[in-house]
Design a protein around this motif. Sequence first.
Motif, short mmCIF file in Angstrom:
data_model
loop_
_atom_site.label_atom_id
_atom_site.label_comp_id
_atom_site.label_asym_id
_atom_site.label_seq_id
_atom_site.Cartn_x
_atom_site.Cartn_y
_atom_site.Cartn_z
N ALA A 252 0.81 -1.22 0.00
CA ALA A 252 0.00 0.00 0.00
C ALA A 252 0.84 1.27 0.00
O ALA A 252 0.29 2.37 -0.12
N GLY A 253 2.15 1.15 0.16
CA GLY A 253 2.96 2.36 0.23
C GLY A 253 4.39 2.11 -0.22
O GLY A 253 4.63 1.33 -1.14
N ALA A 254 5.32 2.77 0.43
CA ALA A 254 6.73 2.57 0.09
C ALA A 254 7.14 1.16 0.47
O ALA A 254 6.68 0.61 1.46
N PHE A 255 8.00 0.56 -0.34
CA PHE A 255 8.48 -0.79 -0.07
C PHE A 255 9.96 -0.87 -0.39
O PHE A 255 10.51 -0.03 -1.11
N SER A 256 10.60 -1.86 0.16
CA SER A 256 12.02 -2.06 -0.10
C SER A 256 12.20 -3.34 -0.91
O SER A 256 11.51 -4.33 -0.66
N PHE A 257 13.10 -3.30 -1.86
CA PHE A 257 13.37 -4.50 -2.66
C PHE A 257 14.86 -4.79 -2.66
O PHE A 257 15.70 -3.90 -2.76
N GLY A 258 15.17 -6.07 -2.50
CA GLY A 258 16.56 -6.49 -2.43
C GLY A 258 17.14 -6.79 -3.80
O GLY A 258 16.44 -7.32 -4.68
N VAL A 259 18.40 -6.47 -3.97
CA VAL A 259 19.15 -6.81 -5.18
C VAL A 259 20.53 -7.29 -4.75
O VAL A 259 21.06 -6.85 -3.72
N PRO A 260 21.15 -8.18 -5.49
CA PRO A 260 22.53 -8.58 -5.16
C PRO A 260 23.50 -7.45 -5.46
O PRO A 260 23.25 -6.63 -6.35
N PRO A 261 24.61 -7.39 -4.76
CA PRO A 261 25.65 -6.43 -5.14
C PRO A 261 26.23 -6.83 -6.50
O PRO A 261 26.13 -7.99 -6.91
N PRO A 262 26.83 -5.89 -7.22
CA PRO A 262 27.37 -6.21 -8.55
C PRO A 262 28.29 -7.42 -8.57
O PRO A 262 28.29 -8.20 -9.53
N SER A 263 29.05 -7.63 -7.50
CA SER A 263 30.00 -8.74 -7.47
C SER A 263 29.30 -10.10 -7.43
O SER A 263 29.92 -11.13 -7.73
N GLN A 264 28.01 -10.14 -7.05
CA GLN A 264 27.30 -11.40 -6.96
C GLN A 264 26.30 -11.60 -8.10
O GLN A 264 25.59 -12.60 -8.14
N LEU A 265 26.25 -10.66 -9.03
CA LEU A 265 25.42 -10.82 -10.22
C LEU A 265 26.19 -11.63 -11.25
O LEU A 265 27.41 -11.51 -11.39
N GLU A 266 25.48 -12.46 -11.99
CA GLU A 266 26.11 -13.29 -13.02
C GLU A 266 25.22 -13.31 -14.26
O GLU A 266 24.05 -13.71 -14.20
N PHE A 267 25.79 -12.83 -15.38
CA PHE A 267 25.06 -12.83 -16.65
C PHE A 267 25.75 -13.68 -17.71
O PHE A 267 25.35 -13.66 -18.86
#
Length: 599
Positions: A252-267
């Motif tokens: 219903a309002g502001a929310f927080s969303f998690g993302v991995p740090p760049p070092s833990q992203l894998e493409f």
Amino acid sequence: MHREIKLDLGSLRELYKSRAATPADVVAAVYDRLAAQPLAPVWISVAPREKALSRARKLERNPVGPVLPLYGIPFAINDNIDLAGLPTTAACPAYAYPPARSATVVQSLVDAGAIPVGKTNMDQFATGLAGTRSPHGACSSVFDAAYISGGSSSGSAVAVASGLVSFALGTDTAGSGRVPAAFNGLVGLKPTRGALSAHGVVPGCRTLDCISIFSLTCDDAHTVWTAARGFDADDGFSRAPRPGDESAPWLAGAFSFGVPPPSQLEFFGDDAAAALYAQAVERMEALGGRKIEIDFSTFRAAGDLLSSGPWVAERYAAIRQFMELHACGMDPVVRGIIEGARRYSAVDAFTAEYQLRDLRRAAETQWESMDVLLLPTTGTIYTHEAVAAAPVPLDINLGYYTRFVNLLDLAAVAVPAGVRANGLPFGVSLIAPAFSEEALLSLADRFHRAQTPVPGDLLDLTACPPGCIALAVAGAHLSGQPLNHELTDRRAQLVRSCRTAPGYRLYALEGAQLPKPALVRDRHFDGRGIEVEVWVMPEDEFGSFAAGVSAPLGIGNAVLDDGSTVKSFICEPCAIAGATEITQFGGWRHYLSQALATR
């Protein structure tokens, strides 16, 4: 009947409502489309045309048929899920059996008005994320035939993306309901383990398996999920949410969303996917989300347990008798993976379970700082040629962001998130704790519509988010007032400021240690309404809040200026006798400011 008919649920509802088409017309159009192309590799078996038409005509004759939530909606079923009248094969012809009845979920959808069209292709025994391990051939992404469709529920995803059905059922143990969605531009809902009955499903890993839903929109997925969900006593793993399990006041309002740090992203070298993910993060921030970097290594470690741990023994347990007699009839890659179960012992299984418990506890700590986890659904997409050259390693890569979800008892929604310059789709997944399906679908729908036109209505659940109770406050619980912490301490979220409907009076109670007002409805009074704030509170927190309300106040109902009814404070009539009416101020804050000004 035009063969170009749109099969999203909203379009079909409009057709039926306007009587521009009937369910029989739509079924006939679907079967015309099927006849215009080879059945393989998308389909393993198809219900007879006349049987499907008979179902449609029976619906048309049913006087309550048009009010059914899935009235006249054609759908497909992964071939490890039972449909009475067609064999279940799990993409292994030697394993085929005629089910005595349809799976519980399938029957629920049929009872809701949906019309099954047939059984779709899949990675054999639901073992794989590529969609290439089937004797019926490998499905391809609808965007480029050189690229894989994703699996294991490959045919179900392609059937929806190709416009052959409105939605389809798949299964998801390690990502099979999400990876094919990403590779075919679809919404893929992976519900909480046990939220949809698995009775009548050939197990992959029975403790982890989920039935998944492929659809064109989040609203469509929500409609299907609502019709299919429910506790099933025939399924030992079936679950029903407890009070508060579904609560998502953050919606219903502001929310927080998690993302991995760049070092833990894998493409895996896919720079276009990396750029599209960065854009997805920005889009989520534009929707009101606050980005939080989390330690993704906890989640990845849980996923690694599935890909390299003893859970493969569950796959062996599911088909042990068949495998001991007919292993030669299996796909060689699938057979090799499942035969690997023999190297694990009961000790290994318990050791892995202990590791998983520790990882779950560590993940719980991460969830304290975020409401939703936003991840790429996959880091990249592969060609058929690449997968054929390295089937197991690339399959493991495809599960980098998906394998941990069921092990950690989470729900997920895969949603389109853009297209690469070469025309291939990219998708992200929104992930949250168990029983968060409705909240995830609502947020995912906003995300989806922020980037591209989407048919149908917005799935807007923000007025009163799932698992919450709406409460109007008019005095000491208002924002900035002394008792507001009683709301925020219980994770309540402010939804809006508004007025009550006309006909409410406001009084200042006498003798209270803390100044408090009383909101009273007078059916003979035609005022302009009293200023209130509407908060939403998790339902499992509401009882303790109500228990703390002292006389002469209590909890009842109030009608707002938009005609809606919410919970609110009420007052015993005896307390009004000695109270001062302050209705003329229009609200508690204005009264307080005037009272202070006259001191």
